[in-house]
Design a protein around this motif. Structure first.
Motif, PDB file in Angstrom:
ATOM      1  N   ASP A 326      -4.604  -1.066 -16.407  1.00 36.87           N
ATOM      2  CA  ASP A 326      -5.838  -1.142 -15.620  1.00 36.87           C
ATOM      3  C   ASP A 326      -6.649  -2.389 -15.960  1.00 36.87           C
ATOM      4  O   ASP A 326      -7.546  -2.764 -15.206  1.00 36.87           O
ATOM      5  CB  ASP A 326      -6.698   0.105 -15.860  1.00 36.87           C
ATOM      6  N   SER A 417       5.076   8.369  -1.473  1.00 34.93           N
ATOM      7  CA  SER A 417       4.036   8.756  -2.422  1.00 34.93           C
ATOM      8  C   SER A 417       3.924   7.739  -3.554  1.00 34.93           C
ATOM      9  O   SER A 417       2.816   7.319  -3.930  1.00 34.93           O
ATOM     10  CB  SER A 417       4.343  10.141  -3.000  1.00 34.93           C
ATOM     11  N   SER A 420       2.531   4.381  -2.287  1.00 37.24           N
ATOM     12  CA  SER A 420       1.086   4.490  -2.026  1.00 37.24           C
ATOM     13  C   SER A 420       0.290   4.411  -3.320  1.00 37.24           C
ATOM     14  O   SER A 420      -0.755   3.738  -3.392  1.00 37.24           O
ATOM     15  CB  SER A 420       0.781   5.806  -1.305  1.00 37.24           C
ATOM     16  N   LYS A 421       0.776   5.071  -4.374  1.00 29.28           N
ATOM     17  CA  LYS A 421       0.078   5.046  -5.653  1.00 29.28           C
ATOM     18  C   LYS A 421       0.075   3.648  -6.255  1.00 29.28           C
ATOM     19  O   LYS A 421      -0.926   3.204  -6.819  1.00 29.28           O
ATOM     20  CB  LYS A 421       0.725   6.040  -6.619  1.00 29.28           C
ATOM     21  N   LYS A 423       0.299   0.787  -4.592  1.00 26.25           N
ATOM     22  CA  LYS A 423      -0.595  -0.047  -3.786  1.00 26.25           C
ATOM     23  C   LYS A 423      -2.050   0.254  -4.113  1.00 26.25           C
ATOM     24  O   LYS A 423      -2.888  -0.659  -4.195  1.00 26.25           O
ATOM     25  CB  LYS A 423      -0.324   0.186  -2.300  1.00 26.25           C
ATOM     26  N   GLU A 424      -2.362   1.522  -4.285  1.00 30.31           N
ATOM     27  CA  GLU A 424      -3.728   1.914  -4.611  1.00 30.31           C
ATOM     28  C   GLU A 424      -4.135   1.374  -5.976  1.00 30.31           C
ATOM     29  O   GLU A 424      -5.279   0.961  -6.176  1.00 30.31           O
ATOM     30  CB  GLU A 424      -3.850   3.444  -4.590  1.00 30.31           C
ATOM     31  N   HIS A 425      -3.194   1.368  -6.909  1.00 36.75           N
ATOM     32  CA  HIS A 425      -3.482   0.841  -8.250  1.00 36.75           C
ATOM     33  C   HIS A 425      -3.861  -0.636  -8.180  1.00 36.75           C
ATOM     34  O   HIS A 425      -4.853  -1.064  -8.783  1.00 36.75           O
ATOM     35  CB  HIS A 425      -2.257   1.024  -9.154  1.00 36.75           C
ATOM     36  N   ARG A 426      -3.105  -1.396  -7.395  1.00 37.88           N
ATOM     37  CA  ARG A 426      -3.403  -2.828  -7.291  1.00 37.88           C
ATOM     38  C   ARG A 426      -4.702  -3.068  -6.518  1.00 37.88           C
ATOM     39  O   ARG A 426      -5.507  -3.936  -6.891  1.00 37.88           O
ATOM     40  CB  ARG A 426      -2.248  -3.561  -6.624  1.00 37.88           C
ATOM     41  N   LYS A 427      -4.899  -2.294  -5.476  1.00 29.73           N
ATOM     42  CA  LYS A 427      -6.119  -2.440  -4.679  1.00 29.73           C
ATOM     43  C   LYS A 427      -7.352  -2.167  -5.534  1.00 29.73           C
ATOM     44  O   LYS A 427      -8.352  -2.892  -5.472  1.00 29.73           O
ATOM     45  CB  LYS A 427      -6.072  -1.486  -3.486  1.00 29.73           C
ATOM     46  N   LYS A 428      -7.293  -1.123  -6.341  1.00 29.84           N
ATOM     47  CA  LYS A 428      -8.402  -0.777  -7.219  1.00 29.84           C
ATOM     48  C   LYS A 428      -8.632  -1.879  -8.242  1.00 29.84           C
ATOM     49  O   LYS A 428      -9.775  -2.266  -8.518  1.00 29.84           O
ATOM     50  CB  LYS A 428      -8.111   0.554  -7.920  1.00 29.84           C
ATOM     51  N   SER A 431     -10.236  -4.853  -6.637  1.00 27.42           N
ATOM     52  CA  SER A 431     -11.635  -4.580  -6.325  1.00 27.42           C
ATOM     53  C   SER A 431     -12.511  -4.719  -7.568  1.00 27.42           C
ATOM     54  O   SER A 431     -13.610  -5.270  -7.519  1.00 27.42           O
ATOM     55  CB  SER A 431     -11.767  -3.168  -5.752  1.00 27.42           C
TER      56      SER A 431
END
Length: 440
Positions: A326, A417, A420-421, A423-428, A431
């Motif tokens: 993270d 699934s 998606s996880k 992609k969401e990790h990188r997007k977060k 951000s």
């Protein structure tokens, strides 16, 4: 036969080749030689800057005495992780100018504690009689690195100065007041393969430099640990004899720690302390197995990095995205992750193709699928932002070729699934670190 690290031979370090491979032995032997060089440089710097401290602690004599022991014994004791930990602390004390600021306190005691390594060498070489003075640690223990034993004060008295004389392998121990002290001699627990389970060596606490909560072993917890570790080792050995034999060169000591949560597993290695691996206990054998494979490859890459930097250009700052973390990472951290996770990917892929009965094959297949996706992302980042040496370029190319061999067939729904996880990790991450993203 000449052993040469070049753009061809480095490719062999991607997959396990076993302990009989001369290159594997050479890179770990170089690690030991690096330790000896650091030890010599430490002595010379101390002799140059503060010779009276060398004299007052008899450290000059200790340093010269090392040469009287056999080469095999020197390697057994000075190649033990406990000595590397001791040496790293010694360098930290001298770099902090402790020998100028507090010459009679920390570094004096630390230099005098080197005697336990001499005691270990005397035992290994079966010296008929050897004497030394040592302080017990905070739990009243004196660990003898490389000898596989420790001495326990009968009253657990900490920081007591004791005099030890060996007599044909037996101990005669007295207090500083010349009273006979009947210390208990105990064996350090070992796996059947020889790797020690060691929470007794105070050097492994690393002088509190890391936020680690070390577990004190009891007979009950020793039995629990050994049961889990033996099962984990059976998995590793059943999957790859080459990997198992390599790991016996790269890992000497396992030190148990607590995790902050029962469902969170922790493990760690330290570049300055080759051969040591700390890890928390977990009932899930697959977690223990993966941590052993993972952390061994940190040691393997660190040994390689003594011979070639791999990365020779690019930012050294912690500004890069990692699919496994993270927090922003340096390029060297991305390299470490790529190297160890490509090994984990290969291990689980091969494991799934072996006839080893386990209940979590579906879960392991998802790990293979997700790990390959993460590796693809990380390699792209590393290649975009780092400049490699010739050997580094060959290593990364070999890693890419290796991971392309491994695929995991899982249902489309599970693929979606996992994708998606990720992609969401990188997007977060982007951000939360938009200032870093905008710099690229």
């Amino acid at each position: 036969m000449a052993i040469k690290l070049d753009t061809d031979t480095v490719k062999k370090l991607v997959s396990p080749t076993g302990s009989s491979d001369p290159l594997i032995n050479a890179i770990f032997l170089t690690e030991y030689h690096r330790t000896l060089l650091r030890f010599t440089n430490f002595y010379q710097q101390l002799q140059s800057e503060f010779p009276s401290l060398n004299h007052d602690t008899n450290f000059s004599q200790y340093f010269e005495l090392v040469k009287s022991f056999s080469k095999a014994t020197q390697k057994k004791v000075l190649g033990h992780p406990s000595f590397s930990a001791w040496l790293d602390t010694a360098w930290r004390l001298i770099n902090q100018k402790d020998h100028f600021l507090f010459p009679g306190i920390h570094i004096k005691v630390h230099l005098e504690s080197f005697q336990k390594f001499l005691l270990a060498m005397a035992l290994c070489d079966e010296i008929e009689s050897f004497s030394c003075c040592i302080y017990t640690d905070h739990s009243g223990t004196v660990t003898i690195p490389g000898a596989g034993i420790y001495l326990q004060h009968p009253h657990n008295i900490a920081l007591e100065k004791i005099h030890i004389v060996t007599n044909n392998g037996h101990f005669e121990i007295h207090t500083d007041g010349d009273q006979i002290l009947d210390m208990l001699e105990k064996e350090i627990p070992h796996l059947k393969n020889g790797i020690e389970l060691n929470s007794f060596d105070s050097n492994f606490k690393l002088a509190g430099r890391y936020n680690l909560n070390f577990e004190e072993l009891t007979p009950t917890s020793i039995a629990k640990w050994l049961l889990s570790l033996e099962e984990a080792w059976f998995w590793i050995d059943s999957c790859s004899n080459f990997l198992a034999s390599e790991m016996l060169i790269g890992i000497q000591s396992l030190s148990p720690i607590y995790s902050h949560a029962t469902d969170v597993h922790k493990s760690q290695t330290f570049r300055e302390i080759p051969g040591l691996l700390v890890l928390s206990w977990m009932s899930d054998t697959s977690v223990i197995v993966e941590s052993l494979v993972h952390e061994y490859h940190h040691h393997k890459l660190n040994a390689l990095l003594n011979l070639d930097p791999i990365i020779i250009g690019g930012s050294t700052e912690e500004i890069h995205y990692s699919p496994w973390r993270d927090d922003p990472r340096p390029l060297t951290g991305i390299l470490q992750a790529i190297y160890v996770f490509q090994a984990v990917l290969e291990f689980w892929y091969n494991f799934l193709n072996k006839d080893i009965p386990v209940l979590k094959k579906k879960h392991l297949k998802k790990i293979v699928y997700a790990t390959k996706k993460q590796l693809k992302t990380a390699i792209k980042i590393l290649k975009n932002d780092a400049e490699f040496s010739e050997i580094g370029q060959a290593l990364i190319q070999a890693i890419e070729e290796n991971i392309n061999k491994f695929d995991s067939e899982i249902p489309k729904k599970e693929q979606y699934s996992i994708n998606s996880k990720l992609k969401e990790h990188r997007k977060k991450w982007e951000s939360e670190n938009s200032h870093l993203v905008s710099q690229k």
